[in-house]
Design a protein around this motif. Structure first.
Motif, PDB file in Angstrom:
ATOM      1  N   PRO A  24       0.588  -1.509  -0.375  1.00  0.00           N
ATOM      2  CA  PRO A  24      -0.015   0.353  -0.086  1.00  0.00           C
ATOM      3  C   PRO A  24       1.145   1.560   0.552  1.00  0.00           C
ATOM      4  CG  PRO A  24       0.090  -1.079   1.830  1.00  0.00           C
ATOM      5  CD  PRO A  24       0.482  -2.118   1.594  1.00  0.00           C
ATOM      6  N   ASP A  25       2.115   0.920   0.429  1.00  0.00           N
ATOM      7  CA  ASP A  25       2.459   2.398   0.425  1.00  0.00           C
ATOM      8  C   ASP A  25       3.173   2.729  -0.847  1.00  0.00           C
ATOM      9  OD1 ASP A  25       2.477   2.577   3.396  1.00  0.00           O
ATOM     10  OD2 ASP A  25       4.481   1.555   3.848  1.00  0.00           O
ATOM     11  N   ARG A  26       3.887   2.072  -2.017  1.00  0.00           N
ATOM     12  CA  ARG A  26       4.308   1.794  -2.930  1.00  0.00           C
ATOM     13  C   ARG A  26       3.608   1.877  -3.908  1.00  0.00           C
ATOM     14  NH1 ARG A  26       8.063  -2.141  -6.037  1.00  0.00           N
ATOM     15  NH2 ARG A  26       9.297  -1.857  -3.739  1.00  0.00           N
ATOM     16  N   TYR A  27       1.762   1.208  -4.160  1.00  0.00           N
ATOM     17  CA  TYR A  27       0.973   1.787  -4.790  1.00  0.00           C
ATOM     18  C   TYR A  27      -0.334   2.162  -3.861  1.00  0.00           C
ATOM     19  CZ  TYR A  27       4.227  -1.298  -7.324  1.00  0.00           C
ATOM     20  OH  TYR A  27       5.864  -1.152  -8.044  1.00  0.00           O
ATOM     21  N   PRO A  28      -0.051   2.945  -3.169  1.00  0.00           N
ATOM     22  CA  PRO A  28      -1.559   3.786  -2.618  1.00  0.00           C
ATOM     23  C   PRO A  28      -2.818   3.681  -3.450  1.00  0.00           C
ATOM     24  CG  PRO A  28       0.102   4.911  -3.022  1.00  0.00           C
ATOM     25  CD  PRO A  28       1.202   3.768  -3.698  1.00  0.00           C
ATOM     26  N   GLY A  29      -2.808   3.639  -4.381  1.00  0.00           N
ATOM     27  CA  GLY A  29      -3.958   3.589  -5.891  1.00  0.00           C
ATOM     28  C   GLY A  29      -5.011   2.563  -6.303  1.00  0.00           C
ATOM     29  N   ALA A  30      -4.001   1.226  -5.338  1.00  0.00           N
ATOM     30  CA  ALA A  30      -4.667   0.169  -5.970  1.00  0.00           C
ATOM     31  C   ALA A  30      -5.574  -0.170  -4.985  1.00  0.00           C
ATOM     32  CB  ALA A  30      -3.700  -0.908  -4.972  1.00  0.00           C
ATOM     33  N   ARG A  31      -5.504  -0.486  -3.794  1.00  0.00           N
ATOM     34  CA  ARG A  31      -7.437  -0.314  -2.696  1.00  0.00           C
ATOM     35  C   ARG A  31      -7.797   1.059  -3.091  1.00  0.00           C
ATOM     36  NH1 ARG A  31      -7.594  -0.282   3.908  1.00  0.00           N
ATOM     37  NH2 ARG A  31      -9.770  -0.294   3.740  1.00  0.00           N
ATOM     38  N   GLY A  32      -9.284   0.396  -3.543  1.00  0.00           N
ATOM     39  CA  GLY A  32     -10.720   1.465  -4.194  1.00  0.00           C
ATOM     40  C   GLY A  32     -10.370   0.717  -5.756  1.00  0.00           C
ATOM     41  N   ALA A  33      -9.548   0.619  -6.085  1.00  0.00           N
ATOM     42  CA  ALA A  33      -9.527   0.203  -7.588  1.00  0.00           C
ATOM     43  C   ALA A  33     -10.087  -0.416  -8.185  1.00  0.00           C
ATOM     44  CB  ALA A  33      -8.262  -0.295  -7.913  1.00  0.00           C
ATOM     45  N   ASN A  34     -10.930  -0.012  -8.890  1.00  0.00           N
ATOM     46  CA  ASN A  34     -12.301  -1.187  -9.584  1.00  0.00           C
ATOM     47  C   ASN A  34     -11.707  -2.449 -10.998  1.00  0.00           C
ATOM     48  OD1 ASN A  34     -15.326  -2.477 -11.559  1.00  0.00           O
ATOM     49  ND2 ASN A  34     -15.295  -1.829  -9.146  1.00  0.00           N
ATOM     50  N   VAL A  35     -11.775  -3.249 -10.973  1.00  0.00           N
ATOM     51  CA  VAL A  35     -11.020  -4.326 -11.562  1.00  0.00           C
ATOM     52  C   VAL A  35     -11.801  -4.984 -12.394  1.00  0.00           C
ATOM     53  CG1 VAL A  35      -8.811  -4.065 -10.954  1.00  0.00           C
ATOM     54  CG2 VAL A  35     -10.318  -5.666 -10.116  1.00  0.00           C
ATOM     55  N   SER A  36     -13.379  -4.980 -12.050  1.00  0.00           N
ATOM     56  CA  SER A  36     -14.853  -5.789 -12.692  1.00  0.00           C
ATOM     57  C   SER A  36     -14.294  -5.631 -14.368  1.00  0.00           C
ATOM     58  CB  SER A  36     -15.631  -5.143 -12.433  1.00  0.00           C
ATOM     59  OG  SER A  36     -15.890  -4.010 -12.785  1.00  0.00           O
ATOM     60  N   ASP A  37     -13.987  -4.957 -14.852  1.00  0.00           N
ATOM     61  CA  ASP A  37     -13.778  -4.552 -15.898  1.00  0.00           C
ATOM     62  C   ASP A  37     -12.418  -6.100 -16.907  1.00  0.00           C
ATOM     63  OD1 ASP A  37     -16.089  -3.633 -16.750  1.00  0.00           O
ATOM     64  OD2 ASP A  37     -15.248  -1.602 -17.137  1.00  0.00           O
ATOM     65  N   GLU A  38     -11.275  -6.161 -16.078  1.00  0.00           N
ATOM     66  CA  GLU A  38     -10.874  -6.805 -16.638  1.00  0.00           C
ATOM     67  C   GLU A  38     -10.697  -8.180 -16.448  1.00  0.00           C
ATOM     68  OE1 GLU A  38      -7.823  -5.125 -17.191  1.00  0.00           O
ATOM     69  OE2 GLU A  38      -7.988  -3.616 -16.211  1.00  0.00           O
ATOM     70  N   PRO A  39     -10.543  -8.589 -17.621  1.00  0.00           N
ATOM     71  CA  PRO A  39     -10.449 -10.354 -18.020  1.00  0.00           C
ATOM     72  C   PRO A  39     -10.273 -11.283 -17.115  1.00  0.00           C
ATOM     73  CG  PRO A  39      -9.805  -9.180 -20.326  1.00  0.00           C
ATOM     74  CD  PRO A  39      -9.452  -8.046 -18.551  1.00  0.00           C
ATOM     75  N   TRP A  40      -8.824 -10.474 -16.537  1.00  0.00           N
ATOM     76  CA  TRP A  40      -8.619 -11.403 -15.586  1.00  0.00           C
ATOM     77  C   TRP A  40      -9.741 -12.100 -14.557  1.00  0.00           C
ATOM     78  CZ3 TRP A  40      -7.379  -9.131 -10.989  1.00  0.00           C
ATOM     79  CH2 TRP A  40      -7.064  -7.984 -10.922  1.00  0.00           C
ATOM     80  N   PHE A  41     -10.227 -10.837 -14.269  1.00  0.00           N
ATOM     81  CA  PHE A  41     -10.872 -10.978 -12.906  1.00  0.00           C
ATOM     82  C   PHE A  41     -11.988 -11.880 -12.759  1.00  0.00           C
ATOM     83  CE2 PHE A  41     -14.633  -9.014 -10.994  1.00  0.00           C
ATOM     84  CZ  PHE A  41     -14.527  -9.886  -9.237  1.00  0.00           C
ATOM     85  N   ARG A  42     -12.974 -11.293 -14.397  1.00  0.00           N
ATOM     86  CA  ARG A  42     -13.954 -12.054 -14.390  1.00  0.00           C
ATOM     87  C   ARG A  42     -13.784 -13.563 -14.676  1.00  0.00           C
ATOM     88  NH1 ARG A  42     -14.226  -8.242 -18.438  1.00  0.00           N
ATOM     89  NH2 ARG A  42     -13.819  -9.272 -20.008  1.00  0.00           N
ATOM     90  N   GLN A  43     -13.058 -14.634 -14.969  1.00  0.00           N
ATOM     91  CA  GLN A  43     -12.415 -15.823 -15.593  1.00  0.00           C
ATOM     92  C   GLN A  43     -11.922 -16.622 -14.346  1.00  0.00           C
ATOM     93  OE1 GLN A  43      -9.285 -15.129 -18.274  1.00  0.00           O
ATOM     94  NE2 GLN A  43     -10.256 -14.159 -20.306  1.00  0.00           N
ATOM     95  N   ALA A  44     -11.530 -15.244 -13.158  1.00  0.00           N
ATOM     96  CA  ALA A  44     -10.994 -15.839 -12.150  1.00  0.00           C
ATOM     97  C   ALA A  44     -12.112 -15.918 -11.078  1.00  0.00           C
ATOM     98  CB  ALA A  44      -9.940 -15.357 -11.446  1.00  0.00           C
ATOM     99  N   LEU A  45     -13.315 -14.901 -11.530  1.00  0.00           N
ATOM    100  CA  LEU A  45     -14.313 -15.956 -10.515  1.00  0.00           C
ATOM    101  C   LEU A  45     -15.336 -16.595 -11.323  1.00  0.00           C
ATOM    102  CD1 LEU A  45     -15.767 -13.138  -7.922  1.00  0.00           C
ATOM    103  CD2 LEU A  45     -17.254 -12.737  -9.729  1.00  0.00           C
ATOM    104  N   ALA A  46     -14.563 -16.779 -12.660  1.00  0.00           N
ATOM    105  CA  ALA A  46     -16.291 -17.899 -12.932  1.00  0.00           C
ATOM    106  C   ALA A  46     -14.964 -19.234 -12.769  1.00  0.00           C
ATOM    107  CB  ALA A  46     -15.951 -17.646 -15.132  1.00  0.00           C
ATOM    108  N   THR A  47     -13.936 -19.022 -12.535  1.00  0.00           N
ATOM    109  CA  THR A  47     -13.524 -20.932 -12.619  1.00  0.00           C
ATOM    110  C   THR A  47     -14.352 -21.413 -11.927  1.00  0.00           C
ATOM    111  OG1 THR A  47     -12.038 -20.153  -9.977  1.00  0.00           O
ATOM    112  CG2 THR A  47     -10.688 -19.612 -12.531  1.00  0.00           C
ATOM    113  N   ARG A  48     -14.077 -22.858 -12.184  1.00  0.00           N
ATOM    114  CA  ARG A  48     -15.089 -23.734 -11.185  1.00  0.00           C
ATOM    115  C   ARG A  48     -14.548 -24.530  -9.729  1.00  0.00           C
ATOM    116  NH1 ARG A  48     -14.984 -27.826 -16.069  1.00  0.00           N
ATOM    117  NH2 ARG A  48     -12.714 -27.452 -16.274  1.00  0.00           N
ATOM    118  N   ASN A  49     -13.915 -24.516  -9.486  1.00  0.00           N
ATOM    119  CA  ASN A  49     -13.202 -24.848  -8.199  1.00  0.00           C
ATOM    120  C   ASN A  49     -11.448 -24.679  -7.862  1.00  0.00           C
ATOM    121  OD1 ASN A  49     -10.899 -27.151  -9.125  1.00  0.00           O
ATOM    122  ND2 ASN A  49     -12.762 -27.929 -10.314  1.00  0.00           N
TER     123      ASN A  49
END
Length: 342
Positions: A180-205
Motif C-alpha cells: 500500500p505504501d508503494r501503490y496507494p492507488g490500488a486499494r479502492g480501484a475497480n477491476v471488474s472489467d479486467e478479463p483476468w478478474f472475470r475469468q478468475a471469478l468464473a473458475t469452477r474450483n
C-alpha cells in the motif's frame, strides 16, 4: 556460420587450390614433353632413314602427351564440379544444422519462461487459501484488510519477482494489497472489467486459475506485468463458493529480459541475432534488443509445425518453437524465436 561450417568450406577451398596447382604442373610437363617430341620428330626427319625408328617413338610420346593433356583438362573440370557440389551440399547441411540449433535455443527460451510461470500458477492457487486472504474476502472489515495487507507484504518480501498482490471482492473492488505504501492507488480501484478478474471469478474450483495478457498496469505505475488470478473460496475449500479474487502481478520485464539476453549464442552471433518471446498473437513480449515490447507483431511462418526454422523474406534465418507447457501448466501458446542475420 558455425566453426564446423567454416572449417568445411576452408577444407573445400584448400582441396581445390591443391588440385588446381597439381593439374597445372601436369599440364606444364605435358606441354614440355610435347615440345620435346616435336623437336625429336624434326631431328628424325633430318636423319632420314636412320631416324625413322626414332620418329615412331617421338610420335608415340606426342600422342601420349596429347592424351595426358586431355585427361588433365577433364580432371580439372571434374575437380571443380565436385568441389562446387561439396561446397553447395556442405552449405545446405550447415544451414540445416544451424537452423535446428536456433530452433533448439528457441525451445530452451520458452521452456525456461514456462517453468517460471508454472510456479506462478502454483503460487496464486496456494495463496488464495491463506486464512488472512480468505478472511478478508469473507468479511472485509478494516482490521481484516490491514491483516491481509500485512500478510501479503510478508509474502512479497520473500517472492521478489512480484510487484504486488491484490485481493478484490466479488464486485471487483480491490480491498487490500501487499504494498500500500508503494501503490496507494490500488486499494479502492475497480477491476471488474479486467478479463483476468472475470475469468478468475468464473473458475469452477480451487485447482483452476487464469492468466491475463502481458500488459501495462496503470495501478502499478504502468509497469509491464503478467497477471495470474484465481477465485478466493469460502473457508479456503477447493469447492467452496467464490467470494473474491486474488490477483498476483509478476514483474515481467526484468525476468523476461534475463531469459532472452541469456541465450547461449556462439562468439560473433549475438550482435546479429534477435531473441524474442512472442505471445499467441505473435506480439513481442520480450526482446533481447529492447525493441517492440507490446507494440510489434512478428509474422511467424510455421512451415514445420510447432518447432522449426526457415529463411525469411529478408534472407535472415529464423528459428522458433511453440511452448510445450510444463508439467500441469499447458502454456499460453507463446513462442521462443531467434532471428539471425546471415
Amino acid at each position: 556460420m558455425s566453426m564446423a561450417g567454416t572449417d568445411l568450406f576452408e577444407l573445400s577451398r584448400g582441396v581445390l587450390d591443391v588440385a588446381s596447382k597439381k593439374v597445372s604442373l601436369i599440364e606444364d610437363i605435358t606441354r614440355r614433353t610435347k615440345m620435346l617430341a616435336m623437336n625429336a620428330l624434326i631431328e628424325a626427319a633430318r636423319a632420314g632413314d636412320a631416324g625413322r625408328g626414332f620418329a615412331v617413338v617421338a610420335n608415340e610420346v606426342s600422342e601420349i602427351s596429347t592424351q595426358v593433356n586431355s585427361i588433365t583438362k577433364e580432371l580439372r573440370s571434374e575437380i571443380v564440379a565436385r568441389v562446387d557440389h561439396l561446397t553447395t551440399t556442405g552449405s545446405a547441411m550447415v544451414q540445416e544444422m544451424h537452423g535446428k540449433r536456433l530452433a533448439d535455443l528457441s525451445l530452451n527460451m520458452i521452456e525456461i519462461i514456462d517453468r517460471n510461470l508454472y510456479e506462478r500458477s502454483c503460487d496464486v492457487r496456494w495463496w488464495a487459501t491463506d486464512s488472512a486472504v480468505v478472511d478478508c474476502a469473507a468479511d472485509p472489515s478494516e482490521e481484516a484488510r490491514r491483516h491481509a495487507s500485512r500478510r501479503l507484504g510478508v509474502i512479497l518480501e520473500s517472492y521478489t519477482v512480484y510487484l504486488d498482490l491484490w485481493i478484490a471482492d466479488r464486485n471487483g473492488t480491490v480491498i487490500a494489497n501487499g504494498r500500500p505504501d508503494r501503490y496507494p492507488g490500488a486499494r479502492g480501484a475497480n477491476v471488474s472489467d479486467e478479463p483476468w478478474f472475470r475469468q478468475a471469478l468464473a473458475t469452477r474450483n480451487g485447482s483452476e486459475f487464469t492468466v491475463g495478457d502481458v500488459a501495462r498496469n496503470r495501478g502499478l505505475d504502468d509497469r509491464v506485468v503478467a497477471t495470474y488470478a484465481t477465485a478466493i473460496r469460502r473457508d479456503g475449500e477447493a469447492d467452496g463458493e467464490a467470494i473474491g479474487v486474488l490477483g498476483i502481478f509478476f514483474d515481467w520485464e526484468p525476468q523476461a529480459a534475463a531469459v532472452v539476453e541469456g541465450v547461449r549464442l556462439e562468439a560473433g552471433e549475438r550482435e546479429k541475432s534477435r531473441c524474442l518471446l512472442l505471445d499467441a498473437r505473435h506480439r513481442v513480449i520480450a526482446s533481447s534488443d529492447g525493441r517492440g515490447l507490446l507494440t510489434e507483431t512478428v509474422p511467424l511462418r510455421r512451415n514445420a509445425g510447432s518447432m522449426g526454422h526457415y529463411i525469411d523474406d529478408r534472407n535472415r534465418i529464423v528459428g522458433y518453437a511453440l511452448t510445450p507447457g510444463y508439467e500441469t501448466y499447458k502454456g499460453l501458446g507463446w513462442y521462443g524465436v531467434i532471428i539471425q542475420e546471415r
